[in-house]
Structure formats: C-alpha cells, structure tokens
Scaffold this motif. Structure first.
Motif, mmCIF file in Angstrom:
data_model
loop_
_atom_site.group_PDB
_atom_site.id
_atom_site.type_symbol
_atom_site.label_atom_id
_atom_site.label_comp_id
_atom_site.label_asym_id
_atom_site.label_seq_id
_atom_site.Cartn_x
_atom_site.Cartn_y
_atom_site.Cartn_z
ATOM 1 N N ILE A 1 44.994 62.238 41.695
ATOM 2 C CA ILE A 1 45.555 61.867 40.463
ATOM 3 C C ILE A 1 46.835 61.382 40.672
ATOM 4 O O ILE A 1 47.666 62.332 41.105
ATOM 5 C CB ILE A 1 45.287 62.788 39.253
ATOM 6 C CG1 ILE A 1 43.787 62.996 39.119
ATOM 7 C CG2 ILE A 1 45.926 62.115 37.824
ATOM 8 C CD1 ILE A 1 43.628 64.418 38.229
ATOM 9 N N VAL B 1 42.358 57.919 38.479
ATOM 10 C CA VAL B 1 42.103 58.324 40.006
ATOM 11 C C VAL B 1 42.411 57.143 41.014
ATOM 12 O O VAL B 1 41.761 56.241 40.687
ATOM 13 C CB VAL B 1 40.621 59.059 40.008
ATOM 14 C CG1 VAL B 1 40.560 59.748 41.176
ATOM 15 C CG2 VAL B 1 40.585 60.169 38.875
ATOM 16 N N ALA C 1 46.794 61.859 33.539
ATOM 17 C CA ALA C 1 45.698 62.383 32.991
ATOM 18 C C ALA C 1 46.247 63.074 31.679
ATOM 19 O O ALA C 1 47.545 63.305 31.208
ATOM 20 C CB ALA C 1 45.142 63.508 33.893
ATOM 21 N N ALA D 1 41.236 60.829 33.389
ATOM 22 C CA ALA D 1 42.666 60.792 34.444
ATOM 23 C C ALA D 1 42.194 59.331 35.195
ATOM 24 O O ALA D 1 41.355 58.817 35.237
ATOM 25 C CB ALA D 1 42.270 62.052 35.334
#
Length: 340
Positions: A66, A12, A126, A10
């Motif tokens: 995210i 972030v 993601a 992912a």
C-alpha cells in the motif's frame, strides 16, 4: 474496536510496475506502541510513482504494498499518550532505531535502519493505517486535512532543504523545478526574506511563479539571465535530471550552498577546482525529521499556501499517478476520503 470494520479499502501495488488496484483488505490491528488512524486525506507524491514503477530496490516479498506517505487522520484505537480523536500525520518517515548517532543528534532521516511509509511499511492510501507512537506528530487544528496532507512530504522536504542553509534576508535563492516541492520552496523562501529565482521548462509554471512573487523565472538553458540577476547564494534542486548541473554550477555565487533533493541516480560533472576556488558547499537533503515537521506545521498553521490542490477520491489514485507521470498535475493531488 468492536465498532470498527474488519476490512478496509486500500490502493495496492502487487508488483514493481504493476497498475494500482483498489480493493478490500484486512484492517490492521494496532500492537504495543502503535495507534490505529482513520485517514481523512493523503497527498500523492513523485516518490509514490518511483515505487510503483519499480525504481526502488525492493525485494519481491515487499509486495503487495500500500503506497502513500502524506496522510492525515485521527486516532481511533491504540493505548498511548495521545487521546482518541487526535489528528495526526502519517509522513514518509515511519520509524527509526532511535538509538544510533544520527537518531540521537537530530539527524534521524539518516538512520541506517529507518523505515519509510509506503515503502518499508504499509502506506496511507487506505481507510486505516498504523502509526508508531514515538513518531506521532499532532496536526494543528487550524490546518485543513486536505491542505495539510502535502505538507508532510512536499512542504516538509522544501522546508528541511532550506534548513540546511544559512538563510539571511536578502540572499538569493535559486529553485530548480517549479512542481509541488518547488512551489512550496518559493513561498517558504519569500516568507523568510529571500529573493527568489525559479528555473522551470514549463511556461505556465514560470508565469505562476512570477505571479506568486518570484523575481525571475527562466528556462533551463538561461543561466546568463540568472547571472545577470545576481547569481545564486542558495540553490535547491527539485529537478530529477543530471542535466541541470551545468546551470547550477554556472549560476553559483562564491560560497554558494547547493542542496540536492531530487532523486537523481546518474553522476554529474563536479569539478574539484570549481568547488575549491568557489568555496561552495554541496549537500543532500532527505524529507525531514519529526522536530522539523513540528516546526514547519507551526509555520504553516498561520498561512495559506497558494499551491494548487486537486481533490480526488481514493479510487482515482492510480489514474492520478499516471497523470503525474505525464506532467498533467500542476500542483498536488490529494485524496479526500470524504469523496466517493
């Protein structure tokens, strides 16, 4: 779900203004009323940049977050009416209350309790993401997932903004800003029989707009050229600056329709007498509803948009957002999850 990994990649954002990082995080588990979707593609949007820069009033507990809200993927888990393997979209609108007046009258994007993907809920940069079953919209098989990703926000926003207007063949549409949203608006407007003019400071983007069918493409200081062309019956503003208002007001024909789309917090000098004498209608438009998304995807399934797409791997999202901020992405950048 025994065959699904317990973690996933992912991108972030740890805090407002923080650089984006790619790392392993726990894969989400779908609860009641949710699907788990394995991502195939996700477009990058200026709204991602606003969130990453801290320009949205988010509380500290919203982070780490995210980003990403132009996602396309297939359902891999969840007990709902759509079968596993169904290709679905993961757009900006994550969910709403479903019960207030805006929700019940087809204006759900104005629900006071709405949640946005990549803002109030985890986004689609993601490998996996959750999708509320009530907000699951099928993606037609005729659409390539990478090409379809930007349609969920950039394309839908342009489609929805034009849907606020009385569109009749031969009317004159003025598009302010020829970035990704403006490029989609140009093609949609032409397909609906409008004559289109574009205002854009970048000469290369003006040339591209002319090549794609615009009747006129001028810089932001050339209101007279728009008047000489015939003026604007409809104006869609995608330029994130209040400085374009004087041009919009000068170009407007009587009974014009003006739709504000770009995120502009500063006020503009709106004259009440200009509004009254011209009978103008000024409104705002925010992304689009589920019904509008279905209609737009049906429209898009039968055509190929000329908007330039740049395919990038998930690891390149942070760098791509920096390039987007510098104006170096000419069309839309899209994460292709088959790239490593």
């Amino acid at each position: 779900m025994n065959d699904l990994p317990m973690t996933m990649r992912a991108v972030v954002c740890d805090a407002p203004g923080a650089a984006l990082t790619l790392r392993q995080v726990p894969r989400p588990e779908p609860g009641p009323g949710q699907y788990l979707v394995r991502l195939e593609a996700c477009g990058l949007c200026h709204s991602d940049l606003h969130v990453q820069r801290g320009e949205e009033p988010l509380p500290p507990e919203a982070f780490p977050l995210i980003l990403g809200h132009e996602g396309i993927g297939r359902i891999v888990a969840g007990d709902g009416p759509l079968p596993l393997g169904t290709r679905v979209g993961l757009p900006w609108l994550y969910d709403t209350c479903l019960a207030c007046d805006p929700c019940l009258t087809g204006r759900e994007t104005y629900c006071a309790r709405q949640k946005a993907r990549g803002l109030d809920a985890p986004g689609a940069f993601a490998d996996y993401a959750l999708l509320e079953q009530d907000f699951a919209v099928r993606i037609p098989d005729a659409l390539d997932p990478v090409e379809a990703g930007p349609l969920l926000c950039a394309g839908l926003t342009a489609w929805s903004a034009l849907a606020r207007c009385e569109v009749l063949p031969g009317r004159r549409l003025l598009i302010i800003g020829a970035g990704g949203l403006g490029q989609y608006a140009l093609e949609i407007g032409l397909a609906r029989g409008l004559r289109v003019a574009v205002v854009e400071p970048d000469a290369a983007k003006r040339a591209a707009a002319l090549a794609r069918g615009a009747a006129l493409a001028v810089g932001p200081d050339d209101a007279q050229a728009i008047r000489d062309w015939g003026g604007a019956d409809i104006t869609l503003n995608f330029a994130p600056t209040p400085r374009v208002w004087d041009l919009i007001a000068a170009a407007a024909n009587p009974l014009s329709q003006i739709v504000a789309v770009a995120l502009v917090h500063d006020p503009v000098p709106l004259s009440m007498m200009w509004l009254i004498n011209g009978g103008h209608r000024v409104t705002g438009s925010s992304v689009g509803t589920r019904a509008e998304l279905r209609a737009f995807l049906d429209f898009a399934a039968g055509r190929s948009f000329a908007v330039e797409l740049e395919r990038i791997p998930l690891a390149a999202v942070g760098e791509a957002l920096e390039r987007l901020a510098r104006g170096e992405i000419r069309g839309r950048a899209v994460v292709d999850f088959t790239l490593t």
